[in-house]
Design a protein around this motif. Structure first.
Motif, mmCIF file in Angstrom:
data_model
loop_
_atom_site.group_PDB
_atom_site.id
_atom_site.type_symbol
_atom_site.label_atom_id
_atom_site.label_comp_id
_atom_site.label_asym_id
_atom_site.label_seq_id
_atom_site.Cartn_x
_atom_site.Cartn_y
_atom_site.Cartn_z
ATOM 1 N N LEU A 1 53.953 49.889 43.427
ATOM 2 C CA LEU A 1 55.208 49.688 42.697
ATOM 3 C C LEU A 1 55.812 51.019 42.260
ATOM 4 O O LEU A 1 57.027 51.224 42.349
ATOM 5 C CB LEU A 1 54.966 48.800 41.478
ATOM 6 N N ARG A 2 54.969 51.906 41.767
ATOM 7 C CA ARG A 2 55.466 53.223 41.343
ATOM 8 C C ARG A 2 56.092 53.965 42.533
ATOM 9 O O ARG A 2 57.182 54.529 42.423
ATOM 10 C CB ARG A 2 54.317 54.058 40.760
ATOM 11 N N LEU A 3 55.404 53.974 43.645
ATOM 12 C CA LEU A 3 55.901 54.692 44.821
ATOM 13 C C LEU A 3 57.157 54.038 45.378
ATOM 14 O O LEU A 3 58.110 54.724 45.765
ATOM 15 C CB LEU A 3 54.814 54.768 45.893
ATOM 16 N N ALA A 4 57.167 52.707 45.423
ATOM 17 C CA ALA A 4 58.332 51.993 45.958
ATOM 18 C C ALA A 4 59.571 52.248 45.113
ATOM 19 O O ALA A 4 60.689 52.325 45.632
ATOM 20 C CB ALA A 4 58.040 50.502 46.032
ATOM 21 N N ALA A 5 59.392 52.392 43.802
ATOM 22 C CA ALA A 5 60.531 52.617 42.915
ATOM 23 C C ALA A 5 61.249 53.921 43.211
ATOM 24 O O ALA A 5 62.438 54.062 42.912
ATOM 25 C CB ALA A 5 60.070 52.594 41.457
ATOM 26 N N VAL A 6 60.546 54.882 43.802
ATOM 27 C CA VAL A 6 61.173 56.174 44.130
ATOM 28 C C VAL A 6 61.339 56.353 45.642
ATOM 29 O O VAL A 6 61.532 57.460 46.133
ATOM 30 C CB VAL A 6 60.357 57.345 43.535
ATOM 31 N N GLY A 7 61.256 55.240 46.370
ATOM 32 C CA GLY A 7 61.566 55.279 47.791
ATOM 33 C C GLY A 7 60.435 55.683 48.705
ATOM 34 O O GLY A 7 60.675 56.005 49.873
ATOM 35 N N GLN A 8 59.187 55.680 48.211
ATOM 36 C CA GLN A 8 58.039 56.066 49.027
ATOM 37 C C GLN A 8 57.374 54.826 49.616
ATOM 38 O O GLN A 8 57.063 53.871 48.901
ATOM 39 C CB GLN A 8 57.019 56.841 48.182
ATOM 40 N N LYS A 9 57.140 54.859 50.919
ATOM 41 C CA LYS A 9 56.469 53.749 51.586
ATOM 42 C C LYS A 9 54.955 53.889 51.427
ATOM 43 O O LYS A 9 54.404 54.967 51.569
ATOM 44 C CB LYS A 9 56.835 53.746 53.067
ATOM 45 N N SER A 10 54.296 52.775 51.135
ATOM 46 C CA SER A 10 52.839 52.799 50.987
ATOM 47 C C SER A 10 52.169 52.865 52.354
ATOM 48 O O SER A 10 52.550 52.148 53.287
ATOM 49 C CB SER A 10 52.378 51.550 50.231
ATOM 50 N N ASP B 1 48.416 57.540 49.781
ATOM 51 C CA ASP B 1 49.281 57.242 48.635
ATOM 52 C C ASP B 1 48.873 58.021 47.391
ATOM 53 O O ASP B 1 49.732 58.422 46.591
ATOM 54 C CB ASP B 1 49.257 55.743 48.339
ATOM 55 N N VAL B 2 47.588 58.248 47.198
ATOM 56 C CA VAL B 2 47.137 59.049 46.056
ATOM 57 C C VAL B 2 47.663 60.482 46.177
ATOM 58 O O VAL B 2 48.087 61.100 45.185
ATOM 59 C CB VAL B 2 45.596 59.037 45.945
ATOM 60 N N SER B 3 47.651 61.025 47.384
ATOM 61 C CA SER B 3 48.175 62.376 47.600
ATOM 62 C C SER B 3 49.650 62.444 47.222
ATOM 63 O O SER B 3 50.088 63.354 46.510
ATOM 64 C CB SER B 3 47.975 62.783 49.061
ATOM 65 N N ASN B 4 50.436 61.474 47.701
ATOM 66 C CA ASN B 4 51.868 61.447 47.371
ATOM 67 C C ASN B 4 52.081 61.207 45.879
ATOM 68 O O ASN B 4 52.978 61.800 45.266
ATOM 69 C CB ASN B 4 52.571 60.356 48.183
ATOM 70 N N TYR B 5 51.266 60.341 45.297
ATOM 71 C CA TYR B 5 51.384 60.028 43.876
ATOM 72 C C TYR B 5 51.175 61.286 43.034
ATOM 73 O O TYR B 5 51.937 61.562 42.099
ATOM 74 C CB TYR B 5 50.371 58.953 43.495
ATOM 75 N N ALA B 6 50.157 62.064 43.359
ATOM 76 C CA ALA B 6 49.869 63.280 42.586
ATOM 77 C C ALA B 6 51.011 64.282 42.696
ATOM 78 O O ALA B 6 51.343 64.958 41.714
ATOM 79 C CB ALA B 6 48.563 63.904 43.067
#
Length: 826
Positions: free
Chosen positions: A246-255, A261-266
């Motif tokens: 949900l956090r990633l999707a809110a800023v346009g990042q595809k899971s 995803d942890v790498s992108n999240y950090a």
């Protein structure tokens, strides 16, 4: 850049702060907010329902009757989804609920009879709920597979809470590298609203088993400010937890998966780009960072499958430290093709580094590959956060990998830097324009993370910026003024008119003259064009020099211009097929390099350094059709008179001579290459070259794909308008001028300038000007000859010419012309 409101609230309490107020405060204090929009639809009216049983619809083969329960609701729903079956939990929109619908236009649920059976609501797919970018599949959204343990009747908004996506204008945070992440904005909001941080991800702790392996780190040639790494074992690649998706999707990042995803999240959390390598792809014991030329690497295949040419001074990550080591990543930009996480990955190497922003910026321009990582590194990130980011990554991985093992964090970093600034209270108050108190200074800077200490008088402050604000950001006392002003609120500072003396302003004669030139050319039918101050190497080589090369080229423009003429030719080429006649002019600066400037001693220079700068005008006219050279010469006469009139607007004596009769101005050295050999002239001001004009050489026209003849001039505005040469006003003579006209016979090979030179050589003071009226060829003029007509103006300041005086001048001119072999036309 996009931010999630809910994500920011993980670090700072946003309760009681309306989204509109937050956006307004950020805009006034920190950056420009371009847009806010809901991240996900409002699903508060949609419930979690359990399908208790199913049976076929009696009137339709593809429909089912589903008995469901959702809290207090129990009933039958007609459903056509192929995956509807007893025991699963699905979204249920009861009568009256509003959902986006398949087309996103909005759908309100009503009680309806479907093939004779009444349905009291709708069981929903991800597409019908507007969640298709978050969850794949065409059938019912199976909630128990996403979030185990849900209770039927629960509002779906508790599973997928409402969120806001806040879009920030990137340009407004270019000078704030710390704001390229959610935690950076949380710190900022904490200071603006005076709310304490709830959680600092850079202080994350982790308890895991120790891994058996580790890697040595080697940094060569200053290619990294910090580089840290750690090996993690017992890794399983699984789906990502819903909260992170949900956090990633809110800023346009595809899971992708839990590891990627942890790498992108950090990165999005801390503005700390990182890379997670599949450990099986790293065969050596050492990971090294170096510039590509030190290992002889000229090309590299990146994670997107593209093979790219690598310019010198590009940062690469190598598997090993020897000269033949294999490159595995384009440092700070993108990993290598073989480094990606695979479904079978069981061990990883976590890289967290900080690279010099200057090297990243140059590489981005030359490789043309912009990534989220590179955009953050080119702003200049804080090396102090590289190491703790690894711990944060492991703590995030631990949620889906409880048995993960981590080796020691190895690597090195430059020492952490903190900008130290001294400022007095009086200075701050003067610059701010209001009486800021000592208490407000100390409180505001403390909330912003600054260290501050006042001297005994309480009027002088020693201020220390945190490391994350010391990278290309806070460095001078004026920066402290800005921090205080924006947190105080510029809208809270009362506007006070300045008390200043009203002084008369002297006229800028040079600026006025430039405007007169522009108006004259526009009135004459010319259109002004604009160009960069840069060009390619080939354009400058027209003038015999490559010029000064830019350190950072712009879209193939690699050098400072040495002349305006090539740019004008390109504009002519673009417009030649659109208009019968193309008349253009451009004003700008040309930059002579040392080779030319050393031999060019005119006093038009504005600055010392590697380049010498000169303001010029370039005037270009493309003739309407292909004309023979004699006709082009006639057009050149008209063009020359236009240039003469333009340059004479300053009251200067402008002389136009053949180009080979002038020197000491480097464009003149290129006249033979640029212009037709018999059709090039130079402008002289007080005997000094100040311009060049003529018919463009056919070879140059062909090189620029010009289809018709071109007349072009380049004029040094600085030389003509230089203040120390500007003539003072002299009143016109009250006595009439005496005029006489001559028509002379010239050999075809002779220039129309020759008679002018002969007359000028007599140095008769009474001759004020000599104007060429026209050139004629044809009967009754003999073949190989041409006639040229001139008007000679004589003037006396103290009286009118007598007949005897006029005849003396006339006879002297005729005799000198005859001696030079230039007879009168009979």
């Amino acid at each position: 850049m996009k931010l999630s409101y809910n994500w920011i609230s993980d670090y700072v309490d946003l309760s009681g702060i309306e989204i509109k107020d937050l956006v307004n405060r950020l805009t006034l204090s920190t950056c420009e907010v371009e847009e806010i929009e809901p991240s996900f639809p409002d699903l508060s009216s949609v419930l979690v329902a359990e399908i208790v049983s199913t049976e076929k619809h009696p009137q339709a083969d593809k429909l089912q009757l589903c008995d469901i329960r959702a809290g207090k609701f129990k009933g039958k729903i007609v459903c056509g989804a192929p995956n509807a079956r007893p025991g699963i939990l699905v979204p249920f929109a009861p009568v009256g609920a509003k959902i986006p619908g398949k087309d996103g236009a909005g759908l309100q649920i009503q009680k309806a009879a479907i093939r004779g059976i009444e349905s009291e609501g709708m069981l929903c797919s991800a597409l019908e709920l507007g969640l298709d970018k978050l969850f794949a599949g065409d059938g019912l959204l199976e909630l128990d597979a996403i979030v185990p343990g849900l209770t039927p009747g629960t509002s779906l908004a508790t599973v997928i809470p409402h969120d806001w996506t806040i879009t920030i204008d990137n340009k407004s945070i270019t000078n704030r590298p710390d704001l390229w992440c959610h935690f950076g904005f949380a710190r900022e909001i904490s200071a603006v609203y005076k709310k304490k941080l709830k959680f600092n991800p850079l202080e994350a702790k982790v308890k895991v088993k120790p891994a058996k392996l580790s890697k040595k780190i080697k940094i060569e040639s200053g290619s990294a400010l910090a580089y840290f790494g750690a090996v993690c074992e017992n890794v399983q690649v699984t789906p990502t937890p819903l909260w992170m998706r949900l956090r990633l999707a809110a800023v346009g990042q595809k899971s992708i998966n839990n590891v990627v995803d942890v790498s992108n999240y950090a990165m999005l959390e801390l503005a700390q780009p990182n890379h997670l390598f599949d450990l099986s792809t790293l065969k050596e014991n050492t990971v090294s960072v170096a510039l590509n030329q030190t290992h002889g690497v000229k090309s590299f295949k990146t994670l997107d499958g593209e093979s790219r040419n690598i310019p010198d001074n590009t940062i690469l990550i190598f598997d090993g430290e020897n000269k033949g080591a294999r490159p595995v990543a384009l440092g700070g930009i993108m990993g290598g093709e073989d480094s990606a996480i695979q479904p079978t990955t069981q061990a990883i190497f976590i890289e967290s580094a900080t690279f010099p922003r200057e090297l990243i910026r140059r590489s981005l321009k030359r490789i043309d590959l912009r990534t989220d990582s590179a955009m953050r590194f080119e702003k200049g990130q804080d090396p102090a956060k590289a190491k703790p980011t690894i711990t944060r990554i492991v703590s995030l991985l631990q949620e889906t990998n409880p048995g993960i093992a981590m080796g020691p964090i190895t690597g090195t970093s430059v020492p952490a830097t903190k900008s130290k600034i001294k400022a007095t209270l009086a200075f701050l108050q003067t610059r701010l324009g209001f009486a800021v108190s000592r208490k407000e200074v100390e409180t505001t800077l403390s909330w912003l993370g600054f260290g501050i200490q006042a001297d005994k008088s309480g009027k002088t402050f020693s201020i220390t910026a945190p490391t994350y604000r010391s990278q290309y950001d806070i460095s001078i006392p004026e920066d402290i003024v800005e921090e205080l002003g924006r947190i105080h609120g510029y809208d809270h500072i009362a506007p006070v008119p300045l008390v200043v003396p009203v002084l008369g302003k002297s006229l800028d004669h040079t600026r006025l003259l430039e405007r007169r030139w522009r108006r004259f050319l526009v009135d004459a039918g010319f259109t002004e064009t604009l160009s960069y101050s840069f060009c390619n190497r080939e354009d400058n080589q027209l003038f015999g020099s490559e010029g000064i090369e830019l350190l950072n080229s712009l879209a193939g423009l690699t050098h400072l211009k040495t002349a305006l003429l090539p740019g004008a030719l390109r504009h002519l080429g673009v417009n030649q097929d659109r208009y019968a006649e193309v008349d253009l002019f451009e004003t700008g600066r040309a930059y002579a390099d040392k080779l030319h400037a050393d031999g060019d001693k005119a006093k038009f220079l504005h600055a010392a350094g590697p380049a010498r700068e000169e303001k010029r005008f370039c005037i270009a006219r493309m003739l309407p059709e292909k004309l023979p050279l004699p006709a082009q010469e006639d057009e050149l006469v008209k063009f020359r008179e236009l240039v003469r009139t333009l340059t004479g607007l300053h009251g200067r004596d402008i002389e136009i001579v053949l180009a080979n009769q002038a020197s000491n101005w480097h464009p003149l050295a290129s006249a033979n290459r640029l212009f037709h050999p018999s059709c090039s002239m130079a402008l002289l001001v007080d005997g000094t070259p100040a311009g060049i004009l003529g018919v463009l050489h056919p070879a140059v026209a062909e090189a620029y794909s010009l289809k018709r003849p071109v007349l072009i001039a380049e004029i040094s505005f600085d030389r003509i308008a230089s203040e120390h040469r500007r003539k003072k006003y002299t009143p016109p003579s009250v006595f009439p001028d005496s005029l006489f006209e001559l028509t002379l016979i010239l050999d075809e090979v002779r220039s129309a300038q020759d008679p002018v030179n002969v007359i000028r050589s007599l140095k008769i003071e009474a001759i004020h000007s000599i104007d060429l009226l026209g050139i004629y060829r044809g009967a009754p003029i003999a073949e190989g000859k041409k006639s040229a007509s001139y008007r000679i103006r004589c003037r006396k300041a103290d009286g009118t010419f007598s007949q005897d005086e006029w005849k003396k001048v006339y006879d002297s001119v005729i005799e000198a012309l005859a001696t030079a072999g230039i007879p009168l036309r009979s």
